[in-house]
Design a protein around this motif. Structure first.
Motif, PDB file in Angstrom:
ATOM      1  N   ARG A 162       0.830  -1.201   0.000  1.00 29.73           N
ATOM      2  CA  ARG A 162       0.000   0.000   0.000  1.00 29.73           C
ATOM      3  C   ARG A 162       0.862   1.248   0.000  1.00 29.73           C
ATOM      4  O   ARG A 162       2.063   1.204   0.273  1.00 29.73           O
ATOM      5  CB  ARG A 162      -0.943   0.021   1.197  1.00 29.73           C
ATOM      6  N   CYS A 163       0.225   2.355  -0.325  1.00 32.98           N
ATOM      7  CA  CYS A 163       0.885   3.643  -0.300  1.00 32.98           C
ATOM      8  C   CYS A 163       0.310   4.422   0.872  1.00 32.98           C
ATOM      9  O   CYS A 163      -0.850   4.254   1.220  1.00 32.98           O
ATOM     10  CB  CYS A 163       0.611   4.372  -1.612  1.00 32.98           C
ATOM     11  N   GLU A 164       1.148   5.246   1.461  1.00 32.73           N
ATOM     12  CA  GLU A 164       0.678   5.989   2.634  1.00 32.73           C
ATOM     13  C   GLU A 164      -0.092   7.260   2.294  1.00 32.73           C
ATOM     14  O   GLU A 164      -0.477   7.997   3.182  1.00 32.73           O
ATOM     15  CB  GLU A 164       1.859   6.319   3.550  1.00 32.73           C
ATOM     16  N   CYS A 165      -0.297   7.522   1.001  1.00 31.13           N
ATOM     17  CA  CYS A 165      -1.072   8.714   0.642  1.00 31.13           C
ATOM     18  C   CYS A 165      -2.563   8.468   0.898  1.00 31.13           C
ATOM     19  O   CYS A 165      -2.961   7.381   1.269  1.00 31.13           O
ATOM     20  CB  CYS A 165      -0.826   9.091  -0.816  1.00 31.13           C
ATOM     21  N   GLU A 166      -3.358   9.488   0.630  1.00 34.15           N
ATOM     22  CA  GLU A 166      -4.794   9.408   0.945  1.00 34.15           C
ATOM     23  C   GLU A 166      -5.523   8.272   0.236  1.00 34.15           C
ATOM     24  O   GLU A 166      -6.385   7.632   0.789  1.00 34.15           O
ATOM     25  CB  GLU A 166      -5.498  10.697   0.480  1.00 34.15           C
TER      26      GLU A 166
ATOM     27  N   VAL B 204       3.545   1.334  -8.735  1.00 30.81           N
ATOM     28  CA  VAL B 204       3.204   2.730  -8.937  1.00 30.81           C
ATOM     29  C   VAL B 204       1.870   3.037  -8.269  1.00 30.81           C
ATOM     30  O   VAL B 204       0.890   2.327  -8.482  1.00 30.81           O
ATOM     31  CB  VAL B 204       3.072   3.056 -10.448  1.00 30.81           C
ATOM     32  N   CYS B 205       1.868   4.079  -7.466  1.00 36.52           N
ATOM     33  CA  CYS B 205       0.597   4.528  -6.893  1.00 36.52           C
ATOM     34  C   CYS B 205      -0.011   5.496  -7.900  1.00 36.52           C
ATOM     35  O   CYS B 205       0.560   6.549  -8.171  1.00 36.52           O
ATOM     36  CB  CYS B 205       0.807   5.211  -5.547  1.00 36.52           C
ATOM     37  N   SER B 206      -1.149   5.133  -8.468  1.00 35.17           N
ATOM     38  CA  SER B 206      -1.697   5.974  -9.530  1.00 35.17           C
ATOM     39  C   SER B 206      -2.326   7.234  -8.950  1.00 35.17           C
ATOM     40  O   SER B 206      -2.664   8.144  -9.681  1.00 35.17           O
ATOM     41  CB  SER B 206      -2.699   5.205 -10.381  1.00 35.17           C
ATOM     42  N   TYR B 207      -2.473   7.294  -7.642  1.00 33.12           N
ATOM     43  CA  TYR B 207      -3.039   8.517  -7.055  1.00 33.12           C
ATOM     44  C   TYR B 207      -1.967   9.590  -6.877  1.00 33.12           C
ATOM     45  O   TYR B 207      -2.106  10.705  -7.356  1.00 33.12           O
ATOM     46  CB  TYR B 207      -3.725   8.217  -5.723  1.00 33.12           C
ATOM     47  N   CYS B 208      -0.856   9.243  -6.188  1.00 29.93           N
ATOM     48  CA  CYS B 208       0.133  10.288  -5.890  1.00 29.93           C
ATOM     49  C   CYS B 208       1.383  10.168  -6.765  1.00 29.93           C
ATOM     50  O   CYS B 208       2.240  11.030  -6.728  1.00 29.93           O
ATOM     51  CB  CYS B 208       0.518  10.240  -4.412  1.00 29.93           C
ATOM     52  N   GLY B 209       1.488   9.089  -7.542  1.00 28.54           N
ATOM     53  CA  GLY B 209       2.622   8.949  -8.441  1.00 28.54           C
ATOM     54  C   GLY B 209       3.862   8.357  -7.796  1.00 28.54           C
ATOM     55  O   GLY B 209       4.922   8.306  -8.413  1.00 28.54           O
TER      56      GLY B 209
HETATM   57 ZN   LIG Z   1       0.077   7.143  -3.185  1.00 28.45          ZN
END
Ligand SMILES: [Zn+2]
Ligand SMILES: [Zn+2]
Length: 207
Positions: free
Chosen positions: A142-146, A162-167
């Motif tokens: 997981r990514c720690e962004c929202e 790749v986190c497509s939300y925050c890049g």
């Molecule tokens: Zn992210």
């Protein structure tokens, strides 16, 4: 006219690049979105009923979101629909009668499949992809962004999460024995929002 009460959706998964079939009864679709999970653990999107339409909200193989509205009659009555992204026109997969979908998948079997020759070291790559699938299946990537939304890009000698939300991007080597051993020790991958790091660098805190 006989209507088969089952429908199948076959979608190419942006994470593992495989084709995942989802078969469901027409009666099981309500306003509550039905999640379309790939066997690799990636959520391909959802399907739900919207008044006189069915809404399919999925990710294309390139990770682009595509929303398709199908009128009820078409959803129930058409034996085979070639699903294409309304934005790019790119094929997303098929929807229709289970037998028809199966048939078309046999006719075009390897269109989306990864070939061993594509990789510098196919054995290590297979290990890396299997490990990542396993982690994803246990919700350990997981990514720690929202809005953590992780996709996987596969290259001949490495994969990138790749986190497509925050890049945010994490690169994972998939070429040498050392790469394999390194990943074997990983129990969870937590990405930092919007930074690019090598897996080896942030591996240290793991005990
Ligand atoms: Zn992210
Ligand atoms: Zn998948």
């Amino acid at each position: 006219m006989i209507v088969n009460s089952e429908r199948t959706i076959a979608l190419t998964c942006p994470a593992c690049q495989g084709i995942q079939k989802h078969t469901f009864s027409l009666f099981s679709i309500s306003r509550k979105p039905l999640q379309l999970m790939c066997r690799c653990g990636f959520s391909q999107g959802h399907l739900r009923r919207l008044n006189k339409h069915f809404e399919l909200d999925v990710l294309s193989i390139e990770g682009e979101r595509a929303r398709i509205l199908l009128p009820r009659g078409q959803f129930f009555g058409t034996p085979l629909i070639n699903l294409a992204s309304p934005m790019s026109g790119q094929s997303l997969g098929y929807l229709g009668d289970p037998a028809m979908v199966q048939e078309v998948m046999i006719e075009e079997p390897s269109e989306f499949c990864l070939e061993s020759d594509d990789f510098t070291n196919p054995d290590i790559m297979r290990y890396v992809l299997e490990s990542l699938e396993q982690l994803a299946g246990q919700d350990k990537i997981r990514c720690e962004c929202e809005h953590s939304c992780i996709g996987i890009d596969v290259y001949p000698d490495q994969v990138e999460l790749v986190c497509s939300y925050c890049g945010s991007v994490v690169k994972i080597g998939a070429r040498t024995q050392q790469h394999q051993e390194r990943l074997a020790r990983v129990t969870e991958i937590v990405m930092e929002p919007c930074t690019s790091q090598f897996l080896g660098e942030w591996l240290k805190p793991l005990t």
